[in-house]
Design a protein around this motif. Structure first.
Motif, PDB file in Angstrom:
ATOM      1  N   ALA A 123       0.813  -1.215   0.000  1.00 31.75           N
ATOM      2  CA  ALA A 123       0.000   0.000   0.000  1.00 31.75           C
ATOM      3  C   ALA A 123       0.846   1.265   0.000  1.00 31.75           C
ATOM      4  CB  ALA A 123      -0.942   0.011   1.201  1.00 31.75           C
ATOM      5  N   GLN A 124       2.172   1.107   0.133  1.00 27.74           N
ATOM      6  CA  GLN A 124       3.048   2.271   0.130  1.00 27.74           C
ATOM      7  C   GLN A 124       3.738   2.486  -1.219  1.00 27.74           C
ATOM      8  OE1 GLN A 124       5.317   2.988   3.899  1.00 27.74           O
ATOM      9  NE2 GLN A 124       4.731   0.879   4.329  1.00 27.74           N
ATOM     10  N   ARG A 125       3.294   1.770  -2.260  1.00 23.17           N
ATOM     11  CA  ARG A 125       3.941   1.925  -3.568  1.00 23.17           C
ATOM     12  C   ARG A 125       3.688   3.312  -4.156  1.00 23.17           C
ATOM     13  NH1 ARG A 125       0.201  -1.794  -7.705  1.00 23.17           N
ATOM     14  NH2 ARG A 125      -1.729  -0.620  -7.413  1.00 23.17           N
ATOM     15  N   ASN A 126       2.586   3.966  -3.737  1.00 23.49           N
ATOM     16  CA  ASN A 126       2.255   5.307  -4.206  1.00 23.49           C
ATOM     17  C   ASN A 126       2.424   6.293  -3.045  1.00 23.49           C
ATOM     18  OD1 ASN A 126       0.177   7.630  -4.528  1.00 23.49           O
ATOM     19  ND2 ASN A 126       0.317   6.799  -6.589  1.00 23.49           N
ATOM     20  N   VAL A 127       2.934   7.477  -3.359  1.00 23.77           N
ATOM     21  CA  VAL A 127       3.278   8.442  -2.317  1.00 23.77           C
ATOM     22  C   VAL A 127       2.054   8.900  -1.525  1.00 23.77           C
ATOM     23  CG1 VAL A 127       3.132  10.456  -3.846  1.00 23.77           C
ATOM     24  CG2 VAL A 127       4.624  10.514  -1.822  1.00 23.77           C
ATOM     25  N   VAL A 128       0.866   8.950  -2.161  1.00 17.86           N
ATOM     26  CA  VAL A 128      -0.321   9.439  -1.450  1.00 17.86           C
ATOM     27  C   VAL A 128      -0.675   8.520  -0.292  1.00 17.86           C
ATOM     28  CG1 VAL A 128      -2.774  10.001  -1.633  1.00 17.86           C
ATOM     29  CG2 VAL A 128      -1.217  10.617  -3.492  1.00 17.86           C
ATOM     30  N   SER A 129      -0.866   7.241  -0.582  1.00 14.67           N
ATOM     31  CA  SER A 129      -1.200   6.299   0.493  1.00 14.67           C
ATOM     32  C   SER A 129      -0.045   6.134   1.474  1.00 14.67           C
ATOM     33  CB  SER A 129      -1.607   4.950  -0.092  1.00 14.67           C
ATOM     34  OG  SER A 129      -2.883   5.039  -0.711  1.00 14.67           O
ATOM     35  N   ARG A 130       1.178   6.192   0.976  1.00 15.58           N
ATOM     36  CA  ARG A 130       2.333   6.074   1.878  1.00 15.58           C
ATOM     37  C   ARG A 130       2.330   7.207   2.899  1.00 15.58           C
ATOM     38  NH1 ARG A 130       5.911   5.458  -1.707  1.00 15.58           N
ATOM     39  NH2 ARG A 130       6.990   7.455  -1.832  1.00 15.58           N
ATOM     40  N   ASN A 131       2.094   8.430   2.445  1.00 16.94           N
ATOM     41  CA  ASN A 131       2.043   9.560   3.371  1.00 16.94           C
ATOM     42  C   ASN A 131       0.885   9.441   4.345  1.00 16.94           C
ATOM     43  OD1 ASN A 131       4.299  10.723   2.241  1.00 16.94           O
ATOM     44  ND2 ASN A 131       3.163  12.166   0.953  1.00 16.94           N
ATOM     45  N   THR A 132      -0.254   8.940   3.857  1.00 10.43           N
ATOM     46  CA  THR A 132      -1.416   8.764   4.737  1.00 10.43           C
ATOM     47  C   THR A 132      -1.117   7.747   5.836  1.00 10.43           C
ATOM     48  OG1 THR A 132      -3.023   9.419   3.069  1.00 10.43           O
ATOM     49  CG2 THR A 132      -3.818   7.976   4.815  1.00 10.43           C
ATOM     50  N   ILE A 133      -0.489   6.639   5.472  1.00 12.61           N
ATOM     51  CA  ILE A 133      -0.116   5.633   6.476  1.00 12.61           C
ATOM     52  C   ILE A 133       0.809   6.246   7.521  1.00 12.61           C
ATOM     53  CG2 ILE A 133       1.247   3.521   6.818  1.00 12.61           C
ATOM     54  CD1 ILE A 133       0.036   2.534   4.120  1.00 12.61           C
ATOM     55  N   ASN A 134       1.797   6.996   7.076  1.00 17.34           N
ATOM     56  CA  ASN A 134       2.749   7.598   8.025  1.00 17.34           C
ATOM     57  C   ASN A 134       2.082   8.632   8.916  1.00 17.34           C
ATOM     58  OD1 ASN A 134       4.943   6.050   7.207  1.00 17.34           O
ATOM     59  ND2 ASN A 134       5.524   7.485   5.595  1.00 17.34           N
ATOM     60  N   GLN A 135       1.171   9.432   8.363  1.00 12.25           N
ATOM     61  CA  GLN A 135       0.442  10.402   9.182  1.00 12.25           C
ATOM     62  C   GLN A 135      -0.454   9.697  10.193  1.00 12.25           C
ATOM     63  OE1 GLN A 135      -0.741  12.690   5.428  1.00 12.25           O
ATOM     64  NE2 GLN A 135      -0.877  14.302   6.962  1.00 12.25           N
ATOM     65  N   PHE A 136      -1.047   8.585   9.782  1.00 12.70           N
ATOM     66  CA  PHE A 136      -1.878   7.795  10.689  1.00 12.70           C
ATOM     67  C   PHE A 136      -1.034   7.279  11.856  1.00 12.70           C
ATOM     68  CE2 PHE A 136      -4.022   4.088  12.308  1.00 12.70           C
ATOM     69  CZ  PHE A 136      -5.378   4.364  12.187  1.00 12.70           C
ATOM     70  N   LEU A 137       0.142   6.727  11.548  1.00 15.05           N
ATOM     71  CA  LEU A 137       1.011   6.199  12.603  1.00 15.05           C
ATOM     72  C   LEU A 137       1.459   7.314  13.542  1.00 15.05           C
ATOM     73  CD1 LEU A 137       3.238   3.737  10.520  1.00 15.05           C
ATOM     74  CD2 LEU A 137       1.192   3.206  11.866  1.00 15.05           C
ATOM     75  N   ASP A 138       1.724   8.492  13.002  1.00 15.93           N
ATOM     76  CA  ASP A 138       2.134   9.632  13.834  1.00 15.93           C
ATOM     77  C   ASP A 138       1.019  10.075  14.773  1.00 15.93           C
ATOM     78  OD1 ASP A 138       4.630   9.689  12.632  1.00 15.93           O
ATOM     79  OD2 ASP A 138       4.096  11.271  11.202  1.00 15.93           O
TER      80      ASP A 138
END
Length: 293
Positions: A123-138
């Protein structure tokens, strides 16, 4: 809702030889967590199309809590071919809805009420979802008993060393299979040692609570600091292995959250995964003897 257990990432259709079935590791994880009586929730995105509507309706019919954004991209599909050994081969379509999961105020609120989350590399192959995952974890509470599970999911080259390294730094539980471990250890520069030593290195290097290693028919391991649990893989009549690993992760995490020991959680995870292998598709209803183990 409080203490949510989130599966975050791809929601899609696995197009199998006998027809299409809902797939995607996060949905499989959240669904099985919910079967164990915990507040599982899948976070993803679908397109404004018939396939997307059908995914939402299917999750609703299963009683699965969902936060599914509708975005201007097609709903994801995966062409799945099953080989003679029952092992799936995947053709994952690109530039689809789950590549573009938006981070919204509602999703931030979910993150702040999350006890455990499972996310992968796909799910992190694209920058949009990757950033969303990281913001969620933060945004998640950083408590000693919060569980952040990185389920390595190396598919079709949709991964980089940087993404893997960052995800391992962010998680406290790493789930990986033996084939993925070989690839990761080659990328990280220690290819010549045995699998268990590789696991001990990763456990220490990334300060993990646990590392789960699955080895197909050769059993599975759970490494914790100073201890390793091993469970043989039961012999069952395999229908297909789609979603078996996700059900393992879900059963294990649900059991840990319910206060089970690592050894008991590991045993329940193995029994769950073996049962899923006997059924077609990734989301069969689990029997009572497993859910009440």
């Amino acid at each position: 809702m409080k203490d949510l257990v989130i599966g975050m990432g791809e929601a899609l259709w696995d197009v199998l030889p006998e027809g299409k079935k809902i797939g995607g590791a996060p949905a499989n994880f959240a669904y099985h967590v919910s079967q164990f009586g915990l507040p599982g929730c899948v976070v993803s995105a679908v397109g404004d199309d018939a396939l997307g509507k059908e995914i939402v309706e299917n999750f609703t019919s299963k009683g699965l809590t969902q936060h599914i954004a509708v975005v201007p991209y097609p709903t994801g599909t995966v062409q799945v071919e099953i080989d003679a050994a029952g092992i799936p081969q995947y053709d994952i379509k690109e530039n689809v809805a789950w590549d573009n999961i938006p981070f919204t105020p509602d999703l931030e609120k979910i993150a702040r009420n999350t006890k455990a989350v499972c996310f992968g590399s796909l799910a992190q192959r694209n920058v949009v979802s990757r950033n969303t995952i990281n913001q969620f974890l933060d945004a998640m509470p950083q408590t000693p008993d919060s569980l952040v599970v990185f389920d390595v999911n190396l598919r079709q080259g949709f991964y980089t060393k940087e993404i893997l390294c960052d995800s391992m730094n962010r998680c406290n539980i790493l789930k990986i299979n033996d084939e993925e471990l070989v690839i990761v250890s080659r990328m990280f520069g220690y290819p010549g040692i045995d699998l268990q030593d590789k696991c001990w290195i990763l456990l220490g290097k990334y300060n993990l609570k646990m590392l789960i290693l699955t080895c197909g028919i050769n059993g599975s391991y759970v490494f914790t600091p100073g201890h390793v649990s091993f469970q043989p893989t039961p012999t069952v009549e395999v229908a297909d292995t789609v979603g078996a690993g996700d059900s393992f992760t879900a059963a294990f995490i649900a059991s840990i959250l319910k206060g089970k020991s690592v050894a008991d959680a590991h045993r329940i995870a193995v029994e769950t995964s073996a049962y899923v292998c006997t059924k077609k598709g990734a989301m069969p209803i689990l029997p009572e003897n497993i859910l009440n183990a």
